[in-house]
Scaffold this motif. Structure first.
Motif, mmCIF file in Angstrom:
data_model
loop_
_atom_site.group_PDB
_atom_site.id
_atom_site.type_symbol
_atom_site.label_atom_id
_atom_site.label_comp_id
_atom_site.label_asym_id
_atom_site.label_seq_id
_atom_site.Cartn_x
_atom_site.Cartn_y
_atom_site.Cartn_z
ATOM 1 N N ARG A 101 1.280 -0.939 0.340
ATOM 2 C CA ARG A 101 -0.186 -0.086 -0.118
ATOM 3 C C ARG A 101 1.084 1.451 -0.113
ATOM 4 N NH1 ARG A 101 -5.554 -0.641 1.907
ATOM 5 N NH2 ARG A 101 -5.811 -2.177 3.169
ATOM 6 N N ARG A 108 -5.062 -2.378 -7.655
ATOM 7 C CA ARG A 108 -5.516 -3.132 -7.253
ATOM 8 C C ARG A 108 -7.710 -2.433 -7.483
ATOM 9 N NH1 ARG A 108 -5.931 -8.459 -4.100
ATOM 10 N NH2 ARG A 108 -8.188 -8.762 -3.410
ATOM 11 N N ARG A 109 -7.377 -1.422 -7.158
ATOM 12 C CA ARG A 109 -9.088 -1.164 -7.501
ATOM 13 C C ARG A 109 -9.217 -0.844 -9.052
ATOM 14 N NH1 ARG A 109 -10.696 2.284 -2.567
ATOM 15 N NH2 ARG A 109 -9.721 0.377 -0.626
ATOM 16 N N THR A 112 -10.567 -4.392 -9.572
ATOM 17 C CA THR A 112 -11.600 -5.241 -8.538
ATOM 18 C C THR A 112 -13.023 -5.384 -8.797
ATOM 19 O OG1 THR A 112 -11.141 -2.970 -6.684
ATOM 20 C CG2 THR A 112 -10.178 -5.417 -6.109
ATOM 21 N N GLY A 113 -13.453 -3.640 -10.063
ATOM 22 C CA GLY A 113 -14.659 -4.279 -9.904
ATOM 23 C C GLY A 113 -15.160 -4.737 -10.759
ATOM 24 N N THR A 116 -15.958 -9.180 -9.104
ATOM 25 C CA THR A 116 -17.239 -8.762 -7.592
ATOM 26 C C THR A 116 -18.163 -10.019 -7.530
ATOM 27 O OG1 THR A 116 -18.826 -7.597 -8.466
ATOM 28 C CG2 THR A 116 -17.180 -6.868 -7.807
ATOM 29 N N VAL A 117 -18.442 -10.678 -6.989
ATOM 30 C CA VAL A 117 -19.258 -11.769 -6.276
ATOM 31 C C VAL A 117 -20.259 -11.620 -7.301
ATOM 32 C CG1 VAL A 117 -21.165 -13.154 -5.159
ATOM 33 C CG2 VAL A 117 -19.206 -11.834 -3.889
ATOM 34 N N ARG A 118 -21.159 -10.339 -7.885
ATOM 35 C CA ARG A 118 -22.599 -10.503 -8.766
ATOM 36 C C ARG A 118 -21.362 -10.527 -9.814
ATOM 37 N NH1 ARG A 118 -23.511 -5.717 -6.952
ATOM 38 N NH2 ARG A 118 -24.731 -6.050 -5.618
ATOM 39 N N GLN A 359 -13.154 -15.360 -6.570
ATOM 40 C CA GLN A 359 -14.809 -15.346 -7.097
ATOM 41 C C GLN A 359 -14.921 -16.284 -8.120
ATOM 42 O OE1 GLN A 359 -16.450 -15.529 -3.640
ATOM 43 N NE2 GLN A 359 -15.505 -13.496 -2.742
ATOM 44 N N GLU B 7 -13.798 1.237 4.066
ATOM 45 C CA GLU B 7 -13.541 1.025 2.780
ATOM 46 C C GLU B 7 -12.465 1.258 2.386
ATOM 47 O OE1 GLU B 7 -16.316 4.093 0.815
ATOM 48 O OE2 GLU B 7 -18.206 3.566 1.603
ATOM 49 N N CYS B 10 -10.733 -1.591 3.257
ATOM 50 C CA CYS B 10 -11.212 -3.162 1.821
ATOM 51 C C CYS B 10 -10.406 -3.620 0.340
ATOM 52 C CB CYS B 10 -12.492 -2.278 1.764
ATOM 53 S SG CYS B 10 -13.524 -3.542 0.731
ATOM 54 N N ALA B 12 -11.758 -5.867 -1.498
ATOM 55 C CA ALA B 12 -12.711 -6.188 -2.544
ATOM 56 C C ALA B 12 -12.836 -7.592 -3.108
ATOM 57 C CB ALA B 12 -13.025 -5.082 -4.044
ATOM 58 N N GLY B 14 -14.597 -10.240 -0.978
ATOM 59 C CA GLY B 14 -16.029 -10.237 -1.945
ATOM 60 C C GLY B 14 -16.304 -11.252 -0.435
ATOM 61 N N VAL B 17 -19.329 -10.533 1.231
ATOM 62 C CA VAL B 17 -20.883 -10.596 0.178
ATOM 63 C C VAL B 17 -20.856 -11.748 0.086
ATOM 64 C CG1 VAL B 17 -21.697 -10.763 -1.890
ATOM 65 C CG2 VAL B 17 -19.837 -8.753 -1.005
ATOM 66 N N ASP B 25 -22.420 -5.371 0.293
ATOM 67 C CA ASP B 25 -22.540 -5.815 -0.913
ATOM 68 C C ASP B 25 -21.630 -5.662 -1.209
ATOM 69 O OD1 ASP B 25 -23.456 -6.477 -3.709
ATOM 70 O OD2 ASP B 25 -24.943 -4.909 -3.199
ATOM 71 N N GLN B 26 -21.134 -4.828 -2.428
ATOM 72 C CA GLN B 26 -20.220 -4.793 -3.082
ATOM 73 C C GLN B 26 -20.370 -3.826 -4.029
ATOM 74 O OE1 GLN B 26 -18.513 -8.385 -4.474
ATOM 75 N NE2 GLN B 26 -16.788 -7.529 -3.992
ATOM 76 N N ARG B 27 -19.531 -2.342 -3.889
ATOM 77 C CA ARG B 27 -19.626 -1.275 -4.897
ATOM 78 C C ARG B 27 -19.438 -2.177 -6.547
ATOM 79 N NH1 ARG B 27 -17.206 3.074 -1.712
ATOM 80 N NH2 ARG B 27 -15.259 3.126 -2.990
ATOM 81 N N GLU B 28 -20.240 -1.683 -7.327
ATOM 82 C CA GLU B 28 -20.700 -2.199 -9.093
ATOM 83 C C GLU B 28 -19.327 -1.262 -9.577
ATOM 84 O OE1 GLU B 28 -22.093 -4.318 -11.119
ATOM 85 O OE2 GLU B 28 -23.493 -3.288 -9.518
ATOM 86 N N GLU B 29 -19.171 -0.236 -8.686
ATOM 87 C CA GLU B 29 -17.397 0.300 -9.798
ATOM 88 C C GLU B 29 -16.406 -0.701 -9.697
ATOM 89 O OE1 GLU B 29 -19.513 1.956 -8.006
ATOM 90 O OE2 GLU B 29 -18.330 3.765 -6.956
ATOM 91 N N ASP B 30 -15.791 -0.727 -8.415
ATOM 92 C CA ASP B 30 -14.695 -1.172 -7.935
ATOM 93 C C ASP B 30 -14.667 -2.215 -6.490
ATOM 94 O OD1 ASP B 30 -15.568 -0.010 -5.606
ATOM 95 O OD2 ASP B 30 -14.238 1.985 -5.880
ATOM 96 N N GLY B 31 -15.633 -2.298 -6.770
ATOM 97 C CA GLY B 31 -16.279 -4.360 -5.597
ATOM 98 C C GLY B 31 -16.019 -3.523 -4.029
ATOM 99 N N ILE B 32 -15.961 -2.526 -3.880
ATOM 100 C CA ILE B 32 -15.210 -2.013 -2.240
ATOM 101 C C ILE B 32 -16.526 -2.263 -1.590
ATOM 102 C CG2 ILE B 32 -14.929 0.333 -1.030
ATOM 103 C CD1 ILE B 32 -12.536 -1.711 -2.423
#
Lengths: 409, 66
Positions: A101, A108-109, A112-113, A116-118, A359, B7, B10, B12, B14, B17, B25-32
């Motif tokens: 960090r 990473r950010r 990560t989107g 995601t699990v979804r 995931q 945050e 985090c 991300a 998952g 979740v 839950d996770q934010r759509e754009e970055d999974g946070i």
């Protein structure tokens, strides 16, 4: 407490018992039974630590005073794990696995989107289709088959290729180069050459996609971030290698383990509710990231498990022992697919570097194991288990081939 | 029980979740992490404690209220 600084340091145990291909090296197990940390001798003369205790491994991996930077770590193996830019140099731009960090967070950010699990759940029908196609082809070709080539390798390779935007037609090339990189039997020069070949290939791909973006992760990184071609190439390399090699080995080794545990396999077949815990238990039991990684270097004096790790000392996690720590998992050497706490394994790592694609890997394994054993109810090994060639000298454990056969309907 | 998420810490993964989908839950754009329910009912407490344990980044805390 014994003063371990007075003890003779051990070298990293890597030899497994050929009769027990799923168990960690006996010497690693023995160390794990006696203490959470052991002094470890490195080939370059450094003396650091080997962690075999679950709590100690979590403590090290989640503590920001331990750095992931390659130039600050010593390699516990004669042939270090090769990385772009060199194993003892600062991480190449974009190689965020070797960063801390906040530099690591920035990369990473950006990714990560996409994991995601979804998002991964949305891929389920597609992965099920890819899996069914592979199993159809295997059935059509008839027995026997090598489960690595027919099933375990193509499924994750196809999935990561489509996700990243890498042409699957090139899979033989990148699979072969990856094998050279992760195999300790290849020399450091050979591994460096293979890494260079992969980098060159992906750098060309990045330039093509910058000119003509397509609908995939690599193209969206190009259009939506200010990453350079070098950063994009190294990120693509990390995702491509991590995305197919690890899951492929879990699929083949997991199938082998299930075939060798017929009662567990019967329970798995009989109860679809077991799928999720079965995947976690196979990951815990098999722990394919088994050699020398993850590792960190202390950037300050830190107390872990009753020992003082001194600034500058390299700490290697012995994950196969960590995931069989009897203080964490009851009857740890047994494969029990209904083990409710199996998810507490550290096979995906722990801390900020925990597997980005976990995931995706989980969904691939849940779908693929279930589909394989549904489709082939009489699946069995085509050769004696003792003849299965194990990837003992690879940074990712598994089997080189898995000859199987079945009764044709 | 009061749930607190960080945050900035985090990564991300998952894990939360997967463990307690009614709470995280996770934010759509970055999974946070997105905290859906800062005061989950008693029936969810075991899941939340498990999520705290499984979070690789130490980004979830709970305060027990008496």
């Amino acid at each position: 407490m014994r003063d371990q600084n007075l003890e003779t340091p051990t070298t990293l145990p890597i030899r497994r018992d050929p009769a027990c291909p799923f168990d960690p090296p006996p010497e690693l197990t023995r160390l794990g039974e006696s203490q959470p940390l052991t002094r470890l001798a490195f080939p370059d003369g450094h003396v650091g630590w080997l962690v075999t205790g679950y709590d100690a491994a979590r403590a090290v991996l989640s503590d920001p005073r331990f750095t992931a930077r390659p130039e600050l770590k010593h390699s516990p193996l004669p042939r270090p794990n090769v990385r772009p830019g060199g194993h003892d140099k600062p991480p190449a731009p974009g190689w965020f696995a070797g960063m801390d960090r906040p530099e690591h967070t920035r990369y990473r950010r950006l990714l990560t989107g996409q994991f995601t699990v979804r998002r991964m759940k949305a891929l389920e029908p597609h992965i099920a289709r890819i899996t069914a196609d592979q199993l159809d082809a295997m059935a059509a070709a008839g027995p026997p088959a090598d489960l690595v080539q027919a099933f375990a390798l193509p499924i994750p390779s196809l999935v990561i290729c489509e996700l990243l935007g890498v042409p699957y037609g090139d899979h033989a090339f990148f699979e072969e180069q990856t094998t050279v990189v992760v195999n300790m039997d290849s020399t450091e020069a050979q591994a460096m050459t293979a890494t260079g070949n992969l980098s060159g290939y992906l750098n060309d791909l990045v330039r093509q996609k910058r000119a003509r973006p397509t609908d995939d992760l690599l193209s969206s990184l190009i259009t939506e971030s200010d990453l350079t071609d070098e950063e994009l190439t190294n990120i693509a390399l990390l995702l491509l290698v991590a995305g197919h090699e690890t899951t492929a080995n879990m699929l083949a080794l997991g199938a082998f383990a299930l075939l060798q545990h017929p009662h567990q396999l019967a329970a798995f077949r009989a109860d679809t509710a077991l799928t999720e815990t079965a995947v976690e238990e196979l990951m815990r039991y098999l722990t394919i990231v088994h050699l020398a990684t993850p590792n960190r270097a202390a950037s300050a004096d830190v107390e872990v498990g009753g020992q003082i790790i001194r600034k500058g000392e390299t700490v290697v996690m012995g994950l196969p022992a960590v995931n069989r720590d009897p203080g964490q998992f009851a009857d740890p050497d047994a494969l029990r697919l209904d083990r409710t706490d199996a998810r507490h394994h550290l096979a995906f790592g722990h801390g900020v570097h925990q597997c980005l694609g976990q995931q995706l890997a989980r969904i691939e394994m849940r779908i693929a194991y279930r589909a394989l054993f549904d489709r082939f109810p009489t699946l069995c090994l085509a050769v004696p288990a003792a003849e299965i060639p194990m990837r003992e000298a690879s940074f990712v454990y598994g089997v080189w081939q898995l000859p199987v056969t079945w009764e044709q309907a | 029980m009061r749930v607190i998420v960080d945050e900035d810490r985090c990564v991300a993964s998952g894990q939360c979740v997967m463990t307690a989908a009614d709470v995280f839950d996770q934010r759509e754009e970055d999974g946070i992490v997105v905290l859906l329910d800062p005061k989950p009912h008693r029936g969810l407490h075991d899941e939340v404690h498990n999520a705290v344990m499984l979070c690789p980044a130490g980004a979830i805390r709970v305060q027990e209220e008496s």
